[in-house]
Design a protein around this motif. Sequence first.
Motif, PDB file in Angstrom:
ATOM      1  N   ASN B 460      -3.129  -2.491  17.572  1.00 57.47           N
ATOM      2  CA  ASN B 460      -3.292  -3.764  16.907  1.00 57.47           C
ATOM      3  C   ASN B 460      -3.121  -3.560  15.419  1.00 57.47           C
ATOM      4  OD1 ASN B 460      -5.701  -2.689  15.974  1.00 57.47           O
ATOM      5  ND2 ASN B 460      -6.827  -3.523  17.699  1.00 57.47           N
ATOM      6  N   TRP B 461      -2.938  -4.639  14.725  1.00 55.93           N
ATOM      7  CA  TRP B 461      -2.616  -4.521  13.305  1.00 55.93           C
ATOM      8  C   TRP B 461      -3.739  -3.889  12.517  1.00 55.93           C
ATOM      9  CZ3 TRP B 461       1.900  -4.470  11.250  1.00 55.93           C
ATOM     10  CH2 TRP B 461       2.959  -5.030  11.975  1.00 55.93           C
ATOM     11  N   GLY B 462      -4.961  -4.069  12.994  1.00 51.63           N
ATOM     12  CA  GLY B 462      -6.082  -3.461  12.300  1.00 51.63           C
ATOM     13  C   GLY B 462      -5.977  -1.957  12.223  1.00 51.63           C
ATOM     14  N   ARG B 463      -5.367  -1.359  13.259  1.00 49.73           N
ATOM     15  CA  ARG B 463      -5.214   0.090  13.230  1.00 49.73           C
ATOM     16  C   ARG B 463      -3.948   0.510  12.494  1.00 49.73           C
ATOM     17  NH1 ARG B 463      -8.611   2.746  16.903  1.00 49.73           N
ATOM     18  NH2 ARG B 463      -9.600   1.338  18.385  1.00 49.73           N
ATOM     19  N   ILE B 464      -2.941  -0.354  12.502  1.00 51.43           N
ATOM     20  CA  ILE B 464      -1.683   0.015  11.850  1.00 51.43           C
ATOM     21  C   ILE B 464      -1.801  -0.129  10.339  1.00 51.43           C
ATOM     22  CG2 ILE B 464       0.737  -0.650  11.628  1.00 51.43           C
ATOM     23  CD1 ILE B 464       0.736  -1.261  14.563  1.00 51.43           C
ATOM     24  N   LEU B 465      -2.596  -1.091   9.917  1.00 52.57           N
ATOM     25  CA  LEU B 465      -2.714  -1.371   8.483  1.00 52.57           C
ATOM     26  C   LEU B 465      -3.148  -0.153   7.659  1.00 52.57           C
ATOM     27  CD1 LEU B 465      -2.207  -3.963   6.916  1.00 52.57           C
ATOM     28  CD2 LEU B 465      -4.687  -4.267   6.804  1.00 52.57           C
ATOM     29  N   PRO B 466      -4.202   0.605   8.069  1.00 57.30           N
ATOM     30  CA  PRO B 466      -4.574   1.787   7.264  1.00 57.30           C
ATOM     31  C   PRO B 466      -3.440   2.798   7.158  1.00 57.30           C
ATOM     32  CG  PRO B 466      -6.235   1.333   8.932  1.00 57.30           C
ATOM     33  CD  PRO B 466      -5.122   0.400   9.196  1.00 57.30           C
ATOM     34  N   ILE B 467      -2.663   2.940   8.253  1.00 59.57           N
ATOM     35  CA  ILE B 467      -1.549   3.901   8.209  1.00 59.57           C
ATOM     36  C   ILE B 467      -0.529   3.440   7.180  1.00 59.57           C
ATOM     37  CG2 ILE B 467       0.271   4.966   9.561  1.00 59.57           C
ATOM     38  CD1 ILE B 467      -1.450   4.537  12.020  1.00 59.57           C
ATOM     39  N   ILE B 468      -0.215   2.136   7.245  1.00 60.08           N
ATOM     40  CA  ILE B 468       0.748   1.603   6.278  1.00 60.08           C
ATOM     41  C   ILE B 468       0.186   1.754   4.862  1.00 60.08           C
ATOM     42  CG2 ILE B 468       1.906  -0.497   5.508  1.00 60.08           C
ATOM     43  CD1 ILE B 468       2.215  -1.287   8.393  1.00 60.08           C
ATOM     44  N   GLY B 469      -1.130   1.555   4.734  1.00 64.28           N
ATOM     45  CA  GLY B 469      -1.742   1.705   3.418  1.00 64.28           C
ATOM     46  C   GLY B 469      -1.558   3.111   2.863  1.00 64.28           C
ATOM     47  N   LEU B 470      -1.804   4.118   3.723  1.00 63.25           N
ATOM     48  CA  LEU B 470      -1.657   5.506   3.265  1.00 63.25           C
ATOM     49  C   LEU B 470      -0.201   5.816   2.930  1.00 63.25           C
ATOM     50  CD1 LEU B 470      -4.099   7.233   5.738  1.00 63.25           C
ATOM     51  CD2 LEU B 470      -4.256   7.297   3.275  1.00 63.25           C
ATOM     52  N   LEU B 471       0.718   5.281   3.763  1.00 63.61           N
ATOM     53  CA  LEU B 471       2.138   5.516   3.482  1.00 63.61           C
ATOM     54  C   LEU B 471       2.534   4.822   2.183  1.00 63.61           C
ATOM     55  CD1 LEU B 471       3.706   5.203   7.039  1.00 63.61           C
ATOM     56  CD2 LEU B 471       3.149   7.258   5.765  1.00 63.61           C
ATOM     57  N   THR B 472       1.922   3.639   1.919  1.00 61.79           N
ATOM     58  CA  THR B 472       2.217   2.944   0.665  1.00 61.79           C
ATOM     59  C   THR B 472       1.770   3.769  -0.534  1.00 61.79           C
ATOM     60  OG1 THR B 472       1.775   0.921   1.873  1.00 61.79           O
ATOM     61  CG2 THR B 472       2.007   0.728  -0.507  1.00 61.79           C
ATOM     62  N   LEU B 473       0.612   4.453  -0.380  1.00 64.19           N
ATOM     63  CA  LEU B 473       0.151   5.319  -1.468  1.00 64.19           C
ATOM     64  C   LEU B 473       1.189   6.395  -1.755  1.00 64.19           C
ATOM     65  CD1 LEU B 473      -3.632   5.826  -0.717  1.00 64.19           C
ATOM     66  CD2 LEU B 473      -2.607   4.504  -2.543  1.00 64.19           C
ATOM     67  N   CYS B 474       1.771   6.961  -0.679  1.00 65.26           N
ATOM     68  CA  CYS B 474       2.818   7.968  -0.870  1.00 65.26           C
ATOM     69  C   CYS B 474       4.028   7.347  -1.552  1.00 65.26           C
ATOM     70  CB  CYS B 474       3.217   8.579   0.464  1.00 65.26           C
ATOM     71  SG  CYS B 474       1.974   9.660   1.139  1.00 65.26           S
ATOM     72  N   LEU B 475       4.348   6.111  -1.160  1.00 65.66           N
ATOM     73  CA  LEU B 475       5.482   5.422  -1.767  1.00 65.66           C
ATOM     74  C   LEU B 475       5.208   5.176  -3.250  1.00 65.66           C
ATOM     75  CD1 LEU B 475       8.109   4.397  -0.576  1.00 65.66           C
ATOM     76  CD2 LEU B 475       7.128   2.121  -0.507  1.00 65.66           C
ATOM     77  N   LEU B 476       3.948   4.817  -3.561  1.00 66.66           N
ATOM     78  CA  LEU B 476       3.579   4.628  -4.968  1.00 66.66           C
ATOM     79  C   LEU B 476       3.761   5.926  -5.743  1.00 66.66           C
ATOM     80  CD1 LEU B 476       0.381   2.408  -4.919  1.00 66.66           C
ATOM     81  CD2 LEU B 476       2.651   1.827  -5.748  1.00 66.66           C
ATOM     82  N   LEU B 477       3.466   7.051  -5.070  1.00 67.11           N
ATOM     83  CA  LEU B 477       3.653   8.346  -5.726  1.00 67.11           C
ATOM     84  C   LEU B 477       5.121   8.554  -6.080  1.00 67.11           C
ATOM     85  CD1 LEU B 477       1.415  10.865  -3.756  1.00 67.11           C
ATOM     86  CD2 LEU B 477       1.209  10.220  -6.125  1.00 67.11           C
TER      87      LEU B 477
END
Lengths: 113, 515
Positions: B460-477
């Motif tokens: 469900n999106w609730g579980r996918i969202l944290p993963i996307i969040g962490l990947l976004t942090l890498c993208l921000l890097l």
Amino acid sequence: MEVLITLIIGVLTACGVYLALRARTFPVVLGLTLLSYAVNLFLFVTGRLTVGLPAVIAENSAGYADPLPQALVLTAIVISFAMTAFIIMLALKARAELGNDHVDGRPDPGAHS
Amino acid sequence: MSHLVIAPILWPLLAGTLLLLVRRAVPLTLRRRLSLAALLIEILLVALLAGAVVMSGEILTYELGNWPAPYGIVLVADQLSVWMLLITSLLAFFAMLYAVRGTDAGSRHFHPLFQLQLSGLSGAFLTGDLFNLFVFFEILLLASYGLLLHRGGPDRVRAGLHFVALNLAGSTLFLFAVGTLYATLGTLNMADLALKAAATPPENLGVVRAAGLLLFAVFALKSALIPLYLWLPAAYSATSAPVAALFAIMTKVGAYSILRVDTLIFGSAGGPLADLFSPWLLPLALTTMVVGALGVVAAHELRRQVAYLVVVSVGFLLTAIGLGTQASIGAGLYYLAHSTFAAAAFFLLADLIAMGRGALQDRLDPGPIIPNAALIGGLFFITAILISGLPPLSGFIGKFMVLRAAVATPAAPWVFGILITTGLLGIVALARSGSLLFYRAETLVIERGSVTTRAPVGPNWGRILPIIGLLTLCLLLVIAAGPVTDFTQTTAAQLLQPQLYIDAVLGVPEGDFTP
């Protein structure tokens, strides 16, 4: 006195290491306990061994015993006590969940304890 | 103002205590919100502290109980500390965001332990006292034991027993090292130790050297350096996903301690004890990478594979630290942020994949099609690129910068050879896992019919969202690579001038009243 306490720490450490390397959880816990006793004594000695000196400062005394190691030992005792209690519970839980007291959780038919 | 320095330690401690107290009175949903809110505030506090440190360009110190520096315990917030704190608090938030989707149920003390672990981590990064570092290590370890065993099960208990026993032995060694240092140098304040170590009398050199190397062994155990890495794959692959994600920072605590002690106490200005760790660090780090990469290839389960990827990334990080130049340490600190977030995202993703495969879990065997396979597969693809260091994502930038820094050093052939070989092994292994999990799935589900005994749970999106969040942090890097590398480079420059740290803690030597 130095020789005696060095020997005590050495023997405690040696026994602790030997027991910690055993394959059953009970000797391992005992070994870790002995190691923590050894290190507590060792920390105590780091302030040098002195006889008859006040704990901190007294008026008519030439010197004083180093108070810091005593504080360190207290902290270390509390921590190692808690950790030992924890690992005993964990070892009991492992005995219950894995069905034996081998550290890897597998029965070895060759060994009798 | 200066109280801000201790806030990142106190706040999670308070939040954890509160969560413990209200456990019976407040329903779980509200406790989850409280926990998440506490983590958000922690990020805010750390960001404020980081802002204060970066804006002033100084090293902030906080003397507990107002005891002056070499006598009392001192907390020190320099650029390295706030960088580690920032990574930790962000990671903790996303791990918790995943955990509130059900992982935290079933055990009463998940939230308090999680906050306590965060408090211990913050303390370890902030303290300027060696014995205090030991205490914070114990705090974070005790919390981590509870988290590791969260929800029990034979695998977790077995891995937990090894983890606890090893760390108890490690703590004993730590105390021996601390005791020896105190007995010979007469201080435990790290800045003061740096001064005293540089002036060690010749007859004590051997003892201090032994104590220093004991410290190194302890930190190597925490950071899973070879040959002390064996606990990591079992512990990380057995525990629940958000805990494994949070543990991605645990190995970095060891790396941080090595970096701190290596640059400060046994730095190049350390007189006869200069560069005590160097002969050991680089060869061990490179060997760790090789062994970790072999583990990645040999793993039969995705989670174990990710755990070995953590071993590889620790090896690489310590290689960067071991090279010892400003450029390499700066690049290593950039890579540290990337590898923490990427590994955490991968642990969460592996959990998601395991849930979608029913009874097969995360075993690398062909199985049924995962629900929502296109999305999960896409995330897997991005994460794999990220963690194996292919362009254009942050892993590539980190590796490239370390390699560029390595060119000028005598170890260059080794670093290049091993990095490129292990990188290739990682790519091959991840490509194989990806094709097994996502491409060969379809055919086999037709052949075998129902291989599942347990109904697979769709994501469900609730579980996918944290993963996307962490990947976004890498993208921000990647997007902010310029400012971030500037920051890590100045951090490295600050680390290589230990005098700055010493002056900040002990004050500029005008009121020198030591006898």
